[in-house]
Design a protein around this motif. Structure first.
Motif, PDB file in Angstrom:
ATOM      1  N   UNK A   1       0.836  -1.198   0.000  1.00 15.05           N
ATOM      2  CA  UNK A   1       0.000   0.000   0.000  1.00 15.05           C
ATOM      3  C   UNK A   1       0.873   1.251   0.000  1.00 15.05           C
ATOM      4  N   UNK A   2       0.626   2.123  -0.965  1.00 22.40           N
ATOM      5  CA  UNK A   2       1.383   3.359  -1.078  1.00 22.40           C
ATOM      6  C   UNK A   2       2.734   3.214  -1.740  1.00 22.40           C
ATOM      7  N   UNK A   3       3.153   1.999  -2.072  1.00 16.16           N
ATOM      8  CA  UNK A   3       4.433   1.765  -2.741  1.00 16.16           C
ATOM      9  C   UNK A   3       4.293   2.134  -4.219  1.00 16.16           C
ATOM     10  N   UNK A   4       5.245   2.917  -4.717  1.00 12.19           N
ATOM     11  CA  UNK A   4       5.196   3.336  -6.126  1.00 12.19           C
ATOM     12  C   UNK A   4       5.738   2.211  -7.004  1.00 12.19           C
TER      13      UNK A   4
ATOM     14  N   UNK B   1       0.710   2.704  -5.505  1.00  9.54           N
ATOM     15  CA  UNK B   1       0.660   3.830  -6.429  1.00  9.54           C
ATOM     16  C   UNK B   1       1.261   3.342  -7.746  1.00  9.54           C
ATOM     17  N   UNK B   2       0.431   3.145  -8.736  1.00  8.41           N
ATOM     18  CA  UNK B   2       0.831   2.447  -9.950  1.00  8.41           C
ATOM     19  C   UNK B   2       1.068   3.408 -11.108  1.00  8.41           C
ATOM     20  N   UNK B   3       2.240   3.293 -11.722  1.00  6.29           N
ATOM     21  CA  UNK B   3       2.498   3.945 -12.999  1.00  6.29           C
ATOM     22  C   UNK B   3       2.482   2.868 -14.066  1.00  6.29           C
ATOM     23  N   UNK B   4       1.521   2.980 -14.974  1.00  5.89           N
ATOM     24  CA  UNK B   4       1.327   1.981 -16.018  1.00  5.89           C
ATOM     25  C   UNK B   4       1.906   2.513 -17.325  1.00  5.89           C
ATOM     26  N   UNK B   5       2.961   1.865 -17.796  1.00  8.77           N
ATOM     27  CA  UNK B   5       3.615   2.300 -19.025  1.00  8.77           C
ATOM     28  C   UNK B   5       2.954   1.678 -20.250  1.00  8.77           C
TER      29      UNK B   5
ATOM     30  N   UNK C   1      -3.771   5.152 -10.084  1.00 11.57           N
ATOM     31  CA  UNK C   1      -3.026   4.760 -11.267  1.00 11.57           C
ATOM     32  C   UNK C   1      -2.822   5.939 -12.199  1.00 11.57           C
ATOM     33  N   UNK C   2      -1.603   6.056 -12.724  1.00 13.26           N
ATOM     34  CA  UNK C   2      -1.308   7.029 -13.771  1.00 13.26           C
ATOM     35  C   UNK C   2      -0.669   6.286 -14.934  1.00 13.26           C
ATOM     36  N   UNK C   3      -0.859   6.794 -16.129  1.00 17.19           N
ATOM     37  CA  UNK C   3      -0.270   6.180 -17.315  1.00 17.19           C
ATOM     38  C   UNK C   3       0.857   7.060 -17.843  1.00 17.19           C
ATOM     39  N   UNK C   4       1.848   6.424 -18.456  1.00 15.24           N
ATOM     40  CA  UNK C   4       2.958   7.163 -19.046  1.00 15.24           C
ATOM     41  C   UNK C   4       3.351   6.485 -20.354  1.00 15.24           C
TER      42      UNK C   4
ATOM     43  N   UNK D   1       8.159  11.486 -11.743  1.00 14.24           N
ATOM     44  CA  UNK D   1       8.798  11.842 -10.467  1.00 14.24           C
ATOM     45  C   UNK D   1       7.808  12.433  -9.479  1.00 14.24           C
ATOM     46  N   UNK D   2       6.793  13.133  -9.988  1.00 13.53           N
ATOM     47  CA  UNK D   2       5.833  13.797  -9.096  1.00 13.53           C
ATOM     48  C   UNK D   2       5.074  12.804  -8.220  1.00 13.53           C
ATOM     49  N   UNK D   3       5.006  11.548  -8.653  1.00 11.79           N
ATOM     50  CA  UNK D   3       4.310  10.526  -7.859  1.00 11.79           C
ATOM     51  C   UNK D   3       5.208   9.934  -6.787  1.00 11.79           C
ATOM     52  N   UNK D   4       6.426  10.429  -6.697  1.00 11.03           N
ATOM     53  CA  UNK D   4       7.380   9.907  -5.729  1.00 11.03           C
ATOM     54  C   UNK D   4       8.337   8.934  -6.385  1.00 11.03           C
ATOM     55  N   UNK D   5       9.441   8.618  -5.730  1.00 10.93           N
ATOM     56  CA  UNK D   5      10.436   7.719  -6.311  1.00 10.93           C
ATOM     57  C   UNK D   5       9.839   6.339  -6.584  1.00 10.93           C
ATOM     58  N   UNK D   6      10.202   5.768  -7.730  1.00  6.92           N
ATOM     59  CA  UNK D   6       9.763   4.408  -8.046  1.00  6.92           C
ATOM     60  C   UNK D   6      10.474   3.443  -7.102  1.00  6.92           C
ATOM     61  N   UNK D   7       9.712   2.601  -6.437  1.00  9.75           N
ATOM     62  CA  UNK D   7      10.287   1.623  -5.513  1.00  9.75           C
ATOM     63  C   UNK D   7      10.356   0.226  -6.125  1.00  9.75           C
ATOM     64  N   UNK D   8       9.344  -0.115  -6.903  1.00 12.57           N
ATOM     65  CA  UNK D   8       9.277  -1.445  -7.521  1.00 12.57           C
ATOM     66  C   UNK D   8       9.117  -1.270  -9.027  1.00 12.57           C
ATOM     67  N   UNK D   9       9.918  -2.005  -9.797  1.00 10.68           N
ATOM     68  CA  UNK D   9       9.797  -1.989 -11.255  1.00 10.68           C
ATOM     69  C   UNK D   9       9.469  -3.389 -11.756  1.00 10.68           C
ATOM     70  N   UNK D  10       8.428  -3.478 -12.569  1.00 11.36           N
ATOM     71  CA  UNK D  10       8.066  -4.735 -13.230  1.00 11.36           C
ATOM     72  C   UNK D  10       8.414  -4.577 -14.701  1.00 11.36           C
TER      73      UNK D  10
END
Length: 266
Positions: A6-9, A33-37, A55-58, A76-85
């Motif tokens: 929870x809350x992990x980018x 906090x999901x960034x969906x590429x 969720x945000x898309x990029x 970057x505005x969503x905070x540092x990426x902690x986990x990358x898939x």
């Protein structure tokens, strides 16, 4: 059970279809906090963004160095990426033996699958250097390999080579280097067999392909995207897998190898 996400980018590459879309959806449901590429296919992410506010898309072309750098700056505005898939990639559908394989296709597949994965991981590690100890505590990379990277695949040497390099050379090197930046950082790979995704749809329409895929598979079924997404989430969770790194988890129903010969060949 609380997976500690929870809350992990979380950045999911190739999130607009198949395994990536199911993975992004699962992380959203767990409160990350999901960034969906995506690169060119945004449609499914529009629906997902209307369901989940976390969720945000990029957009990015991940085989292009500048595009990858710009992607990390943009999120970057969503905070540092902690986990990358690292999920994106292609599987050229045409069967072409090595003797006839063009250099153009070889280079394109390796650039799209392998070089792009290197660029994403490199940029992630650069940004991770400046993160707080709290952010670094949950640092993790999960790459998506394939049974092709273990057994090879007739007619798809380019794809098999790209996945094998990710599963072994890249994963094993990254797991030794990430800890120099994030002492508890982990790197693992999930390697599926056949999965019912849009990318595999045309091939799985052929009963012979399905038979050959399942002939050495005890569970006798083709995986769903959720089968794979569940394992990705488990490996990325520092709560569940905090002492697991450098592993290749095969999600292939117990597959023992390729069915190479039919009775008429013997």
């Amino acid at each position: 059970m609380d997976l500690g996400l929870k809350g992990v980018h979380v950045l999911v590459t190739g999130a607009s279809g198949g395994i990536g879309l199911e993975t992004a959806k699962l992380y959203c449901s767990l409160g990350a906090e999901v960034t969906a590429h995506y690169n060119t296919h945004y449609g499914p992410l529009d629906t997902l963004s209307k369901t989940y506010s976390n969720m945000q898309a990029v957009q990015a072309e991940l085989s292009d160095e500048t595009s990858v750098m710009n992607m990390f700056t943009a999120i970057e505005h969503a905070g540092p990426v902690q986990v990358v898939i690292v999920n994106h990639g292609i599987w050229p559908t045409e069967d072409i033996p090595i003797a006839d394989l063009t250099l153009q296709r070889w280079n394109h597949t390796l650039a799209t699958n392998l070089t792009s994965s290197f660029l994403v991981c490199r940029e992630y590690l650069k940004w991770l250097r400046n993160a707080t100890p709290e952010v670094k505590e949950k640092a993790a990379i999960v790459l998506i390999g394939s049974t092709a990277g273990k057994y090879g695949e007739d007619g798809h040497a380019d794809y098999a080579a790209s996945k094998s390099a990710m599963m072994h050379g890249l994963t094993m090197t990254l797991k030794n280097e990430i800890v120099k930046i994030a002492p508890r950082g982990r790197v693992n790979t999930v390697a599926p067999g056949w999965v019912r995704t849009p990318m595999a749809e045309s091939a799985l329409a052929d009963p012979d392909v399905v038979y050959r895929a399942l002939a050495t598979t005890p569970l006798r079924k083709v995986a769903t995207p959720l089968d794979v997404a569940n394992q990705i989430v488990v490996l990325s969770s520092s709560t569940l897998s905090g002492h697991v790194t450098g592993q290749v988890v095969m999600v292939e129903g117990g597959m023992e190898g390729r069915l190479l010969n039919k009775p008429e060949h013997l």
